[in-house]
Design a protein around this motif. Structure first.
Motif, PDB file in Angstrom:
ATOM      1  N   ARG A 208       2.616   1.556  -9.197  1.00 14.87           N
ATOM      2  CA  ARG A 208       2.073   2.376 -10.971  1.00 14.87           C
ATOM      3  C   ARG A 208       3.286   2.516 -11.449  1.00 14.87           C
ATOM      4  O   ARG A 208       3.179   2.496 -12.944  1.00 14.87           O
ATOM      5  CB  ARG A 208       1.282   3.360 -10.060  1.00 14.87           C
ATOM      6  CG  ARG A 208      -0.308   2.888 -10.056  1.00 14.87           C
ATOM      7  CD  ARG A 208      -1.309   3.951 -10.077  1.00 14.87           C
ATOM      8  NE  ARG A 208      -0.915   5.345  -9.718  1.00 14.87           N
ATOM      9  CZ  ARG A 208      -1.020   5.061  -7.883  1.00 14.87           C
ATOM     10  NH1 ARG A 208      -0.880   4.303  -7.412  1.00 14.87           N
ATOM     11  NH2 ARG A 208      -0.274   6.647  -7.110  1.00 14.87           N
TER      12      ARG A 208
ATOM     13  N   GLN B  38       2.145   1.582  -3.790  1.00 14.47           N
ATOM     14  CA  GLN B  38       1.023   2.220  -4.958  1.00 14.47           C
ATOM     15  C   GLN B  38       1.704   2.950  -5.815  1.00 14.47           C
ATOM     16  O   GLN B  38       1.855   3.366  -6.839  1.00 14.47           O
ATOM     17  CB  GLN B  38      -0.920   2.239  -4.581  1.00 14.47           C
ATOM     18  CG  GLN B  38      -1.116   1.451  -3.269  1.00 14.47           C
ATOM     19  CD  GLN B  38      -2.348   1.873  -3.069  1.00 14.47           C
ATOM     20  OE1 GLN B  38      -3.425   2.984  -2.882  1.00 14.47           O
ATOM     21  NE2 GLN B  38      -3.389   0.700  -3.068  1.00 14.47           N
ATOM     22  N   ALA B  39       2.181   3.782  -5.663  1.00 12.74           N
ATOM     23  CA  ALA B  39       2.906   4.751  -6.334  1.00 12.74           C
ATOM     24  C   ALA B  39       4.071   4.337  -6.962  1.00 12.74           C
ATOM     25  O   ALA B  39       4.077   4.333  -8.302  1.00 12.74           O
ATOM     26  CB  ALA B  39       3.130   6.310  -6.061  1.00 12.74           C
TER      27      ALA B  39
END
Length: 636
Positions: free
Chosen positions: A528, A524-525
């Motif tokens: 993003r 997810q990081a």
């Protein structure tokens, strides 16, 4: 396949039509290429670009074939489109274009002049540098058609002007002419001419900081009377054996369509996007005098071992080409030296200058055997693969060796860039990444496991891989995790461990024998910070030195190449990492579907701007971008 078609709102506007490019490859490394509206915006655009040895040593022959119609009223209408050094665009045939379609890999244009509609289709004979162009009257008439041949014979990477020497020698030949004793043109009622068209301008070359003008030689024209709908005028142009006349152009075009359908059928696509990518993949697989090979990207790249092996699964195993792939793997294995795979450079020299190309080769062999059950190939290549492991353990070129302290590969010497992030400016690497890069060591762990698995399948021993794999696996798990849940990009570099946020760590979670299991928070990081509709950026916008535009001079573009530029091939590892967690990431794939009609038609570009709107850059047709997109779609 996905429909690719444009009407007058795109075709008739230079700013719209000139950024959409079509490609018709010949299966040998040559091609025909241009834009939807007919404007040649690159020095690489033309109807007969002939490949040599090495593949990237191409020469342009037939640059353009401009159609001129004489209407029943006697009015003369020019359907070509050219831009000149003074900024003028003349003639403006694109403004009469009613439609462009790419159907089964065959481009088709239709121009409407009142009640007259003229159609053009072109194709190449697969396996030979031979072009076929068919003009057909669809409605109206009678009309007279003149097809003006603008020719040259020059290096595909450089223009030619009248000041460079005399024009190409044009000699009469049955039905046409021979140009520069290099290629032949044949068509109805050919009449020789002889005139320089000076200061043709290439806007894309100007934007890239290169010489943007050249002169073309008007060699002559073919003439035909199209009296009723259905009448055709056929033109052929070919290099190689000039005495051997190719089949009629209509037959070549029909055969090209049939072959494209067969290529798609052999890939057994699940949907129209997979079908489109399967045909796109076909452009990169070529046959040379030395055997099958892979063109890394059109229009300017040749064969590079890293690109070939990274693309292998998508280009060969996802498209029903395992037999051709087997031949390619055996051919490349013969180039191994000191445990390294040759990188056949576009310069024509054989170089051993990558740290990861050989590791991708281990991966390709493993995927081939896993997909085909070809244990005979495993047994044949295992001695060479064990030799690769031994050489990396003891040390080979450029300081590439396994560190006994942790089992990981270290690499690099000052002035060299051996990973895929290999751009240079004035000879100085932009991202040297000396030390232990994360993706290199993910590939090392994966490669060792691959050799062990192949040895087991071939009922033989794995050699040093048996002891090297546990050490490297443990070393990876100990050294690469960084605070915050992500991985270091490089450890043990000249300045210590490098935590720059890049996408290379995706390989540590996505390879078949990946050293680590991904954590949702880590992916997810990365999503993003790095993800765009066309794939991950090469560096996060928050990092010092980030560059969001891959534009300008060669130095400006190379500086941005791996410091923010988007690389669509990395979509493959990103999606595969999520799938290891049971997440499909289908939205990531569907986001890129629109790109198939935006830049290189029916294909995927090399790169894109890191900043929105993420306009495509680099080669419009790139092998590993297509291969990885196709591979992960087939894994769904």
């Amino acid at each position: 396949m996905r429909p690719i078609a444009f009407g007058p709102q795109v075709c008739g506007r230079i700013e719209e039509s000139s950024v959409r490019e079509w490609l018709v490859p010949d299966g040998c490394g040559g091609y025909a290429m241009g834009t939807v509206g007919g404007l040649r915006t690159r020095r690489y655009h033309g109807l007969l670009m002939v490949s040599g040895r090495p593949i990237a040593s191409r020469r342009l022959g037939l640059a353009a074939l401009d159609a001129v119609i004489t209407m029943p009223s006697g009015a003369l209408v020019r359907l070509g489109t050219h831009e000149w050094a003074d900024g003028a665009i003349a003639p403006r045939g694109h403004e009469l274009m009613a439609r462009f379609d790419l159907v089964d890999g065959v481009p088709r244009w239709r121009w409407r002049i009142g009640d007259v509609v003229l159609e053009r289709e072109l194709a190449m004979s697969h396996g030979s540098p031979s072009l076929a162009v068919v003009h057909r009257l669809l409605t109206g008439g009678p009309v007279s058609l003149r097809l003006e041949a603008l020719v040259t014979w020059r290096d595909g990477h450089a223009g030619r002007t009248a000041a460079d020497g005399p024009p190409p020698v044009v000699a009469e030949a049955e039905g046409g002419c021979v140009v520069a004793d290099a290629f032949r043109l044949r068509g109805p009622d050919f009449r020789a001419a002889g005139q320089w068209y000076r200061d043709v301008h290439y806007r894309e070359e100007a934007a890239r900081g290169f010489t943007a003008t050249e002169d073309l030689w008007y060699a002559g024209a073919c003439h035909a009377e199209l009296r009723r709908p259905g009448d055709t005028a056929e033109v052929s142009a070919w290099a190689g054996d000039l005495a051997e006349v190719p089949p009629p152009a209509t037959i070549v075009v029909a055969a090209a369509r049939e072959r494209s359908r067969a290529v798609v059928a052999a890939a057994a696509p699940a949907d129209e996007s997979q079908a489109t990518l399967a045909l796109a993949a076909d452009a990169f697989v070529v046959r040379t005098p030395d055997g099958p090979d892979v063109v890394a990207g059109y229009p300017w790249f040749g064969a590079w071992s890293r690109d070939t092996m990274l693309s292998y699964e998508g280009l060969f195993l996802s498209t029903g080409r395992a037999d051709v792939g087997r031949e390619l793997l055996r051919g490349y294995a013969a180039t191994l030296s000191q445990g390294m795979l040759a990188n056949t450079a576009d310069t024509g020299t054989v170089e051993y200058n990558t740290v990861d190309g050989t590791l991708w080769f281990l991966h390709a062999v493993g995927r081939h055997v896993a997909a085909t059950g070809d244990t005979d190939l495993a047994a044949e290549l295992l001695p060479a693969l064990r030799g690769v492991v031994d050489a990396h353990l003891t040390g080979t070129r450029y300081g590439i060796r396994a560190d006994p302290a942790d089992g990981l590969l270290t690499q690099g010497v000052p002035g060299e860039a051996l990973t895929w992030m290999d751009a240079r400016v004035d000879g100085v690497p932009v991202t040297p990444r000396i030390g232990k890069p994360v993706e290199v060591n993910a590939l090392w762990v994966n490669g060792l496991a691959t050799v062990i698995k192949l040895a087991w399948q071939a009922h033989t021993h794995a050699g040093a891989a048996d002891r090297a794999h546990p050490a490297a696996l443990a070393g990876f798990a100990r050294r690469f995790p960084a605070p915050g849940g992500l991985l270091y990009d490089v450890v043990d570099g000249p300045d210590g461990d490098d935590d720059t946020l890049r996408p290379n760590q995706l390989l540590a979670w996505s390879l078949p024998y990946a050293p680590l299991r991904p954590e949702p928070a880590a992916l997810q990081a990365i999503g993003r910070a790095l993800m765009t509709p066309l794939g991950p950026r090469s560096m996060a916008p928050t990092e010092p030195g980030y560059r969001g535009r891959h534009r300008g001079t060669a130095a400006e573009r190379d500086t941005a190449y791996h410091t923010g530029t988007v690389w669509p091939w990395l979509t493959g590892p990103y999606v595969a990492a999520w799938r290891r967690l049971g997440v499909s990431a289908e939205q990531t794939l569907s986001d890129a579907d629109g790109h198939l009609g935006e830049y290189g038609l029916g294909s995927v570009s090399e790169t894109a701007d890191g900043d929105a709107p993420h306009a495509a850059t680099g080669c419009p047709f790139q092998a590993w971008s297509v291969a990885e997109s196709l591979r992960v779609r087939r894994l769904a």
